[in-house]
Design a protein around this motif. Structure first.
Motif, PDB file in Angstrom:
ATOM      1  N   GLY A  33       3.914  -4.049   0.490  1.00 47.35           N
ATOM      2  CA  GLY A  33       3.585  -5.117   1.672  1.00 47.35           C
ATOM      3  C   GLY A  33       4.269  -4.134   3.014  1.00 47.35           C
ATOM      4  O   GLY A  33       4.795  -3.546   2.839  1.00 47.35           O
ATOM      5  N   THR A  45      -7.503  -4.115   2.620  1.00 49.51           N
ATOM      6  CA  THR A  45      -7.229  -5.019   3.538  1.00 49.51           C
ATOM      7  C   THR A  45      -8.280  -4.965   4.326  1.00 49.51           C
ATOM      8  O   THR A  45      -9.618  -4.195   4.635  1.00 49.51           O
ATOM      9  CB  THR A  45      -5.811  -4.537   5.188  1.00 49.51           C
ATOM     10  N   GLY A  92      -2.066 -10.391   5.734  1.00 51.11           N
ATOM     11  CA  GLY A  92      -1.597 -10.549   4.085  1.00 51.11           C
ATOM     12  C   GLY A  92      -1.619 -11.471   3.701  1.00 51.11           C
ATOM     13  O   GLY A  92      -1.286 -12.522   2.865  1.00 51.11           O
ATOM     14  N   ASP A 124       4.161 -11.406   3.602  1.00 48.60           N
ATOM     15  CA  ASP A 124       3.587  -9.907   3.979  1.00 48.60           C
ATOM     16  C   ASP A 124       3.174  -9.083   2.937  1.00 48.60           C
ATOM     17  O   ASP A 124       3.733  -7.809   3.211  1.00 48.60           O
ATOM     18  CB  ASP A 124       5.557  -9.600   4.832  1.00 48.60           C
ATOM     19  N   CYS A 125       3.011  -9.243   1.857  1.00 52.50           N
ATOM     20  CA  CYS A 125       2.138  -8.637   0.779  1.00 52.50           C
ATOM     21  C   CYS A 125       0.943  -8.244   1.157  1.00 52.50           C
ATOM     22  O   CYS A 125       0.474  -8.107   2.185  1.00 52.50           O
ATOM     23  CB  CYS A 125       2.437  -9.176  -0.418  1.00 52.50           C
ATOM     24  N   ARG A 126       0.779  -7.090   0.885  1.00 52.72           N
ATOM     25  CA  ARG A 126      -0.391  -5.944   1.025  1.00 52.72           C
ATOM     26  C   ARG A 126      -1.020  -6.024  -0.230  1.00 52.72           C
ATOM     27  O   ARG A 126      -1.052  -5.708  -1.198  1.00 52.72           O
ATOM     28  CB  ARG A 126       0.269  -4.739   1.752  1.00 52.72           C
TER      29      ARG A 126
END
Length: 478
Positions: free
Chosen positions: A331, A386, A371, A380-382
């Motif tokens: 994140g 993306t 996110g 706010d995770c990744r």
């Protein structure tokens, strides 16, 4: 004299020929990712092992000392991931990304986890937050699951099917975040609470719920290989779909209801217990394994508290059961590529497998540039990749390369073998007996260059690796 001369000539020819046809030293291929992002899972020039041993710190690899068999590596096809992949990419973009994720030309992911019903990453066809189960409405007394339907998972199913086209051997895991609210105690809610233990029929109905799900997915050509009973059972929240389930309750449910129901249905899905953090896992795991051993294949773990060494004690107590690592998310809290790569390789990719895990799963396969989209969870995770929600372009994150260092090379069925470690150098080694290949992962977690040599079967390979970098070596066994 003639006979002696002939014998000497014959011996000389034999010596020369035997030297000429002596087995050549193995040639090692390697793939490198550096913390400065100058090399991203990049194939390096092949190197020959040498007979001579140098005066260097040595990593010993021994294929004769074997440990667990590996089942596979992957991430979670959450509702949010599936939505982005189906609705935000063109067919051409999607095909290219799935090749990068699942095919042999990409990182060849071999396992996907999905959520049984909604999680904190579930959305509708417009990308809006959506909480649901497969039986939101209670049926009749005679048929409580009368309104059961997996239709809300249509987008997830579509993407799982597409992934299986790129890798026909892809395996699947299912995990629920919550039971239907009407099966819960007290206030009927998706978010939090626990099963209605006061009504024993609850457990029978809930077992039937799982069977209906497994059969529905099977009809869609999506066999579920692995099943956990509850995601993070020691945590519940009012923020998103969740449910608490104590160890004794999980043991009771598996032993008396879910396990027999799967057996009676003729299904081969394996059940794993726990599915929560490394920390404080021993008592929970022991309770379930001791009381529901007949139907439980092992225990599953997440990375958010504790460390991977916690699972070694469980393996020692129950060596006949599997250890599975099933969730970890990156994140925005970790922006530096090198720091993230070092931690992921040391703790997740190498740390879990050195501590007996048969699988390595990361969390969301794909998230957008914010996110999301989310359903009340992490903001706010990744994801492993993306996806730009406007252009459909995708970016491979550090998680992609960390996973790739194992998933591209270690196929299901390979076994972990012995490899020593050095200060600042984490390692894990595997033997693909089918292809007779040795695979070694090494990660330099320090901020300085490290020089070492590999040794396997008295052959040696010196190597220098940059700071905060990872490398995978592959060579033929002998």
């Amino acid at each position: 004299m003639k006979r002696l001369t002939s014998l000497l000539l014959l011996m000389l020819c034999f010596f020369l020929l035997s030297d000429r046809f002596k087995e050549p030293p193995p040639l090692a291929d390697s793939w490198l990712t550096t913390g400065d992002e100058q090399h991203l899972l990049e194939n390096q020039p092949a190197k020959l092992f040498q007979d001579d041993k140098q005066d260097l710190p040595t990593i010993f690899v021994d294929k004769h000392k074997t440990y667990q068999q590996m089942d596979g590596f992957g991430a979670a096809m959450t509702g949010s991931s599936a939505y982005l992949l189906e609705h935000k990419l063109t067919a051409k973009q999607r095909d290219a990304l799935f090749q990068d994720l699942f095919s042999e030309s990409g990182i060849h992911l071999s396992y996907l986890r999905h959520t049984i019903g909604a999680s904190d990453y579930s959305v509708d066809d417009r990308g809006n937050p959506s909480s649901y189960t497969y039986a939101d409405q209670q049926g009749t007394l005679e048929d409580p699951l009368q309104h059961f339907s997996t239709a809300p998972d249509r987008t997830v199913m579509n993407m799982l099917k597409l992934a299986k086209i790129s890798n026909p051997e892809l395996q699947l895991m299912g995990t629920p975040w919550t039971a239907p609210p009407w099966l819960k105690y007290g206030e009927h809610t998706y978010n939090g609470s626990y099963l209605n233990y006061a009504d024993q029929r609850t457990y029978e109905i809930y077992a039937d719920y799982f069977i209906k799900y497994l059969l529905d997915y099977k009809e869609e050509g999506l066999d579920i290989d692995l099943l956990s009973v509850q995601n993070e059972p020691q945590f519940e929240t009012a923020a998103y779909p969740s449910m608490a389930m104590g160890a004794a309750e999980q043991q009771y449910f598996i032993q008396n209801f879910l396990g027999p129901a799967i057996l009676d249905a003729g299904l081969r899905t394996a059940i794993v217990a726990y599915d929560h953090n490394w920390e404080n896992s021993k008592d929970y795991a022991e309770t379930v394994l001791n009381g529901a051993s007949e139907y439980t294949a092992g225990t599953a773990y997440h990375c958010y508290a504790g460390n991977p060494e916690n699972t070694a004690e469980i393996q020692e107590l129950h060596p006949e059961k599997g250890i599975y690592f099933t969730e970890c998310s990156g994140g925005a809290w970790g922006e530096d590529f090198g720091d993230n790569l070092s931690w992921l390789m040391d703790q997740v990719i190498i740390g879990t497998t050195r501590n007996w895990s048969k699988t390595v799963f990361l969390w969301n396969l794909a998230l957008d540039e914010t996110g999301g989209p989310t359903n009340g969870g992490c903001t706010d995770c990744r994801g492993v990749v993306t996806v730009d929600s406007q252009s459909g372009n995708s970016k491979k994150n550090v998680e992609y390369y960390a996973l790739g260092h194992i998933s591209k090379f270690v196929q299901p069925g390979a076994v972990r073998i012995s490899s020593t470690e050095l200060p600042h150098l984490s390692t894990a080694a595997f033997w693909d007996q089918k292809e007779d290949k040795i695979i070694l992962l090494a990660a330099n977690t320090s901020n300085t260059t490290q020089t070492f040599q590999l040794e396997e079967e008295n052959k040696h390979l010196p190597y220098t690796i940059a700071p905060q970098s990872a490398i995978t070596f592959v060579w033929e066994g002998r």
